[in-house]
Motif scaffolding. Structure first.
Motif: not given
Length: 448
Positions: A54-66, A195-203, A223-224
């Protein structure tokens, strides 16, 4: 001149009046599967996957190889088609690459013969945007992402963090509605990635990016939890959504907060619980996929866990932080130790068995003998290779014989990785020899 790996500039592509807030549905994935035909039936990479963005959210996908994370991301991007189910983007069925969907890759994927400005302009040029407008938008994206001053530099002149910023600028310049990220920080060193994670989250939290929703594939649990509003956990072989976790913390987030650490631990527990359940229910079969973990890593983890302060038991998030290992690094080692009867993994903890504690005390030759015994007892492919070699008059067999058997059950790449893993383990345990040039197994120099 400012350091482009230190902070983002304040020049927006598009100014929003407030941070993104949850809103309308942007993407819906319903009962999606992706499979390949094999001799023993269809090999499923993804099975019955459902998710909504949905609009306005960051969603992460976690999983092992495969787990099919990257495959699912490419289906959502319209780069490959599912073999079952449907993807709906902005209320319409997705057929091919969709307008308003941009992707950032793990490997930067820059054109080395183009400057930073030309790389960022490339997507706009493909869309038929005129030269003047192209340059204006590209310069704004470069400023936004913190690379002003490097417009005429070539990728070879940039650090890894700077190159990935070019990748982000190239994605943002087309004003996407949905941004897909495939492990975008995994190729960077720890400090640059943070550093890049934090900067992107600030934006993002300041509403200074044109995107309305983000879907990120990662194998880094912290990270997730640090970035995402929701986390989807996928099982492996095939990939299925086995858990959906809401992250309740506001940005900015504190990794040392006890509630943050507790959620990280909870996700480890969910992922290892599924791993343990599958191992207990299915065990290993001849066509089982095996991760290519070296015997040095296996022995090293046993030695670490057997010594103080762990004394045979460790919290997986703690051991991961201590050894600077991520999910795709730690879980395969723990998984193989469990398969071989050297460890038990449950509720986010790893326990050494009595045999593993004994292994830690043995000298090199005693370790080899114990490992060989466990390998032949617990890994059917190793026992199969040894049996065939024993039965053949010349005690020799070609690699292709076993690889073809595995390919009846596994993808070609998985079959190759599985056989390579068993070759490594078999050599260490001295249960067979293998000549990489002739690709022949034998019992030469091995006591039969």
């Amino acid at each position: 001149m400012q350091n482009p790996d230190a902070a983002l500039t304040a020049v927006p592509i598009q100014t929003l009046s407030m941070p993104p807030r949850p809103g309308d549905e942007i993407l819906h994935v319903e009962d999606v599967s992706r499979g390949f035909s094999k001799t023993q039936g269809e090999l499923l990479v993804l099975d019955d996957v459902n998710l909504t963005l949905c609009e306005g959210e960051i969603v992460g996908m976690l999983g092992r190889s495969g787990s099919g994370k990257s495959t699912l991301l490419r289906i959502i991007a319209g780069l490959i088609e599912p073999t079952g189910g449907e993807v709906t983007y902005m209320g319409k069925p997705l057929n091919g690459p969709a307008e308003g969907v941009a992707m950032v890759f793990q490997t930067f994927a820059l054109f080395p013969w183009l400057t930073v400005l030309q790389n960022v302009e490339a997507g706009l040029e493909a869309l038929g945007v005129g030269a003047s407008e192209r340059r204006k938008r590209a310069l704004a994206a470069i400023d936004l992402i913190g690379l002003d001053g490097f417009e005429n530099a070539y990728p070879r002149e940039l650090s890894g963090g700077m190159r990935q910023r070019v990748g982000f600028a190239r994605a943002l310049v087309v004003d996407p509605t949905l941004l897909l990220m495939d492990e975008p920080f995994s190729a960077l060193d720890v400090l640059t990635a943070e550093n890049l994670r934090t900067d992107l989250l600030d934006l993002w939290t300041q509403g200074r990016m044109p995107i309305k929703s983000v879907l990120i594939v990662t194998h880094n649990i912290e990270e997730a939890v640090f970035m995402c509003d929701r986390i989807l956990v996928l099982s492996s072989n095939p990939g299925r959504v086995i858990a959906e976790i809401k992250v309740p913390f506001k940005h900015p987030r504190n990794r040392l907060d006890p509630a943050f650490r507790a959620l990280v631990d909870d996700i480890y527990a969910k992922m290892t619980a599924r791993q343990t359940d599958e191992a207990t229910r299915l065990g290993l079969e001849l066509g089982s996929r095996l991760p290519p973990v070296s015997t040095n890593l296996l022995a090293g983890l046993i030695e670490t866990l057997a010594a103080a302060p762990y004394h045979g038991r460790a919290d997986m998030p703690e051991i991961a932080r201590s050894l600077q290992l991520e999910v795709d690094d730690l879980f395969p080692i723990a998984e193989v130790l469990q398969y071989l009867g050297f460890a038990d993994v449950r509720e986010g903890d790893i326990f050494l068995t009595l045999q593993a504690r004994t292994f830690a005390e043995f000298d090199t030759q005693e370790r080899k003998m114990m490992f060989a015994e466990h390998l032949l007892r617990h890994v059917p492919l190793a026992a199969r290779i040894r049996k065939v070699l024993n039965e053949r008059p010349g005690h020799r067999a070609p690699r292709v014989r076993f690889e073809q058997e595995l390919e009846d059950f596994l993808s070609d790449n998985a079959a190759q990785q599985t056989l390579d893993a068993v070759i490594n383990w078999g050599r260490y345990g001295e249960i067979f020899s293998y000549n990489d040039k002739t690709e022949i197994f034998s019992l030469e120099d091995v006591e039969s």
